[in-house]
Scaffold this motif. Sequence first.
Motif, PDB file in Angstrom:
ATOM      1  N   ILE A  74     -15.103  20.863 -26.176  1.00 37.49           N
ATOM      2  CA  ILE A  74     -15.236  19.397 -26.804  1.00 37.49           C
ATOM      3  C   ILE A  74     -16.237  18.794 -26.201  1.00 37.49           C
ATOM      4  CG2 ILE A  74     -13.758  17.357 -27.777  1.00 37.49           C
ATOM      5  CD1 ILE A  74     -13.468  19.840 -28.973  1.00 37.49           C
ATOM      6  N   ILE A  75     -17.464  18.023 -26.677  1.00 41.92           N
ATOM      7  CA  ILE A  75     -18.521  17.647 -26.800  1.00 41.92           C
ATOM      8  C   ILE A  75     -18.261  15.694 -26.796  1.00 41.92           C
ATOM      9  CG2 ILE A  75     -20.999  17.095 -25.801  1.00 41.92           C
ATOM     10  CD1 ILE A  75     -20.791  19.995 -26.282  1.00 41.92           C
ATOM     11  N   SER A  76     -18.443  15.265 -25.722  1.00 42.67           N
ATOM     12  CA  SER A  76     -18.488  13.668 -26.050  1.00 42.67           C
ATOM     13  C   SER A  76     -19.135  13.005 -25.290  1.00 42.67           C
ATOM     14  CB  SER A  76     -17.520  13.683 -26.205  1.00 42.67           C
ATOM     15  OG  SER A  76     -16.045  11.588 -26.917  1.00 42.67           O
ATOM     16  N   PRO A  77     -20.164  12.215 -26.296  1.00 45.28           N
ATOM     17  CA  PRO A  77     -19.764  12.261 -27.572  1.00 45.28           C
ATOM     18  C   PRO A  77     -20.184  13.199 -28.530  1.00 45.28           C
ATOM     19  CG  PRO A  77     -20.998  10.455 -26.716  1.00 45.28           C
ATOM     20  CD  PRO A  77     -20.667  11.056 -25.473  1.00 45.28           C
ATOM     21  N   PRO A  78     -20.273  13.281 -29.505  1.00 39.83           N
ATOM     22  CA  PRO A  78     -20.882  14.821 -29.793  1.00 39.83           C
ATOM     23  C   PRO A  78     -22.262  14.733 -30.272  1.00 39.83           C
ATOM     24  CG  PRO A  78     -19.036  14.004 -31.515  1.00 39.83           C
ATOM     25  CD  PRO A  78     -19.488  12.874 -31.036  1.00 39.83           C
ATOM     26  N   LEU A  79     -22.825  15.890 -30.223  1.00 36.83           N
ATOM     27  CA  LEU A  79     -24.454  16.872 -30.005  1.00 36.83           C
ATOM     28  C   LEU A  79     -24.126  16.611 -31.393  1.00 36.83           C
ATOM     29  CD1 LEU A  79     -24.809  18.228 -26.664  1.00 36.83           C
ATOM     30  CD2 LEU A  79     -25.684  16.011 -27.479  1.00 36.83           C
ATOM     31  N   LYS A  80     -25.847  16.581 -32.537  1.00 38.87           N
ATOM     32  CA  LYS A  80     -26.264  17.005 -33.461  1.00 38.87           C
ATOM     33  C   LYS A  80     -26.262  18.748 -33.940  1.00 38.87           C
ATOM     34  CE  LYS A  80     -28.032  12.801 -34.788  1.00 38.87           C
ATOM     35  NZ  LYS A  80     -29.577  12.554 -35.536  1.00 38.87           N
ATOM     36  N   ASN A  81     -26.579  19.467 -32.486  1.00 34.76           N
ATOM     37  CA  ASN A  81     -27.098  20.376 -32.301  1.00 34.76           C
ATOM     38  C   ASN A  81     -26.270  21.089 -31.228  1.00 34.76           C
ATOM     39  OD1 ASN A  81     -29.579  20.121 -34.460  1.00 34.76           O
ATOM     40  ND2 ASN A  81     -29.999  19.708 -33.168  1.00 34.76           N
ATOM     41  N   THR A  82     -25.055  22.626 -32.300  1.00 37.31           N
ATOM     42  CA  THR A  82     -24.976  22.978 -30.791  1.00 37.31           C
ATOM     43  C   THR A  82     -24.705  23.675 -29.908  1.00 37.31           C
ATOM     44  OG1 THR A  82     -23.128  23.618 -32.261  1.00 37.31           O
ATOM     45  CG2 THR A  82     -23.221  25.294 -30.358  1.00 37.31           C
ATOM     46  N   PRO A  83     -25.356  22.929 -28.611  1.00 35.01           N
ATOM     47  CA  PRO A  83     -25.739  23.503 -26.649  1.00 35.01           C
ATOM     48  C   PRO A  83     -25.348  24.848 -26.970  1.00 35.01           C
ATOM     49  CG  PRO A  83     -23.913  22.921 -26.542  1.00 35.01           C
ATOM     50  CD  PRO A  83     -24.428  22.607 -27.909  1.00 35.01           C
ATOM     51  N   VAL A  84     -26.765  26.176 -26.129  1.00 29.19           N
ATOM     52  CA  VAL A  84     -26.570  27.163 -26.232  1.00 29.19           C
ATOM     53  C   VAL A  84     -26.229  27.676 -25.061  1.00 29.19           C
ATOM     54  CG1 VAL A  84     -27.421  29.496 -25.104  1.00 29.19           C
ATOM     55  CG2 VAL A  84     -28.456  27.571 -27.411  1.00 29.19           C
TER      56      VAL A  84
END
Length: 538
Positions: A74-84
Amino acid sequence: MGRKILGFLFVFVIVLVSYQCAQRGTPTGGPKDITPPELTRAEPPNLTTNFTGQKIRLYFNELVKLKDIQKQLIISPPLKNTPVLSPIGNANKYIEITIKDTLEPNTTYTFNFGQGIVDNNEENPKSFFTYVFSTGNYIDSLELSGVVKDAFNKKVDDFVSVMLYKIDSSYNDSTVYKRPPNYITNTLDSAIIFKLKNLKEGKYALFGIKDASSNNLFDQKTDKIGFVEDTISLPTDSIYLLNLFKEVQDYGVAVPSMEASNRISFGYYGEAEDIKIETLTEIPDTVRTKILKEREKDTLNFWFTPYEMDSLLFTITNENLKVKDTFKVKNRKVAFDSLKISMSQNGNIAMDQPLNLLSNTPLVSYDSTKIKLMDKDSVEIAYSLKLDTIENLLNFNFKVAPSQNYRMELVPGAVTDFFETTNDSVAYSFRTKSLADYGNLTLNINGGNIVYPIIVQLTNEKGDLQREIYAKKPQAYIFDNLDPGQYQARVIFDRNKNGKWDTGNLLEKRQPEKISYYPNLIELRANWEKIETFNLID
């Protein structure tokens, strides 16, 4: 002789050495490794400020791998693109994260890995490991905590997303449908407690969503939602409750379909009572029509006596919303839906449940002289009948006796449907068990501030409704002739007095009606008389 002794000693030494080597190579089955991997360093370091890079490396003291990371991270705040993230599928002593977004300025980002980082051998998780950095010159440090529960079910779903939206000039009531939140966390497994960390001071709106599509948005068709009505001002010491519910889906109609030569089906969302179906095509006076809701489905059936036609044009109006749709249904070669009848209960019937004759086509009349109900001695049993044209069933009411076998016979003409079709000869056999095969349960409900009416329900372990009692004032709640088994008891506070549980609605800012569950399963055995006290807590 000396050579023999030397040879013997040589063989002895070889065997001894071989034995010791074999002993050294035998696994001892030592204690199982239960130690999770430990972070040795991070590049850049955890809690870095003025972060400007795109890559992060996390180094561990042993080989690690990623497990179910798409759900766990879970990334907060959310990122538009999923990190690799790498490596995927292999073990390594480091995990690398490549960020593909342009990060917001002066923002604290939190990567919560949940149970997604595990060691290579035993898969011991590095539980709830977080990596935090800020694109500004300080790390936000405020926190918000609370509890998630389900408004209707006793057990709450796992992996509930808890979302915090900053209330600013761009925020409105529909924002949760349109864009991801400013901060997000989730509950794992059966956890009901949540905590949002590294928050910035300000005013916020708080939501909980069972996010079926994992897109960090609310989709009314698939998601449950809970919300806090009041604006949340950070910092705060308050503990917040998110009560998750599934909304009644907004009104909508599916394209109608000709399912039989005498039936066109109209699937819908919302409430059937608000829907009006009319034909624009001129229909001959000789053609009869009837609209009936299909039992246990969100479908309205347009029944008609078949005639030669190419197509039918319909208007479907939601009279409450003043919405009108027009549909064209083309004629096609399909079979005629003919009368089929069945009983609502078969085999061992419940003594305290209704016994109904069900039909697939609309019932219009019956002839009680052509229906015979007999006991095991072929003695006729008196009964009364009631035709329910809304539910499309014929209800049989008679005095049900224990330890009895029954036979119901219908001769042709007993029931007639909308198409003037009558039944063939048919017979149904069913029976009741002895009173000793059942158990009886009495619930005494206590509470100083109970607001009536209430609905007291018993369900099985799966949550399927078994019995209910509607009460407008205090009383004993007696459930007789129950099958042995485990039961759940719950009380619905019928706030709007309509005799059923009503869910909530986000845009109307309406919370669902309250339900209280008895804390334990109630075990009931054959020939038991059981009394339980249900203390309701405000």
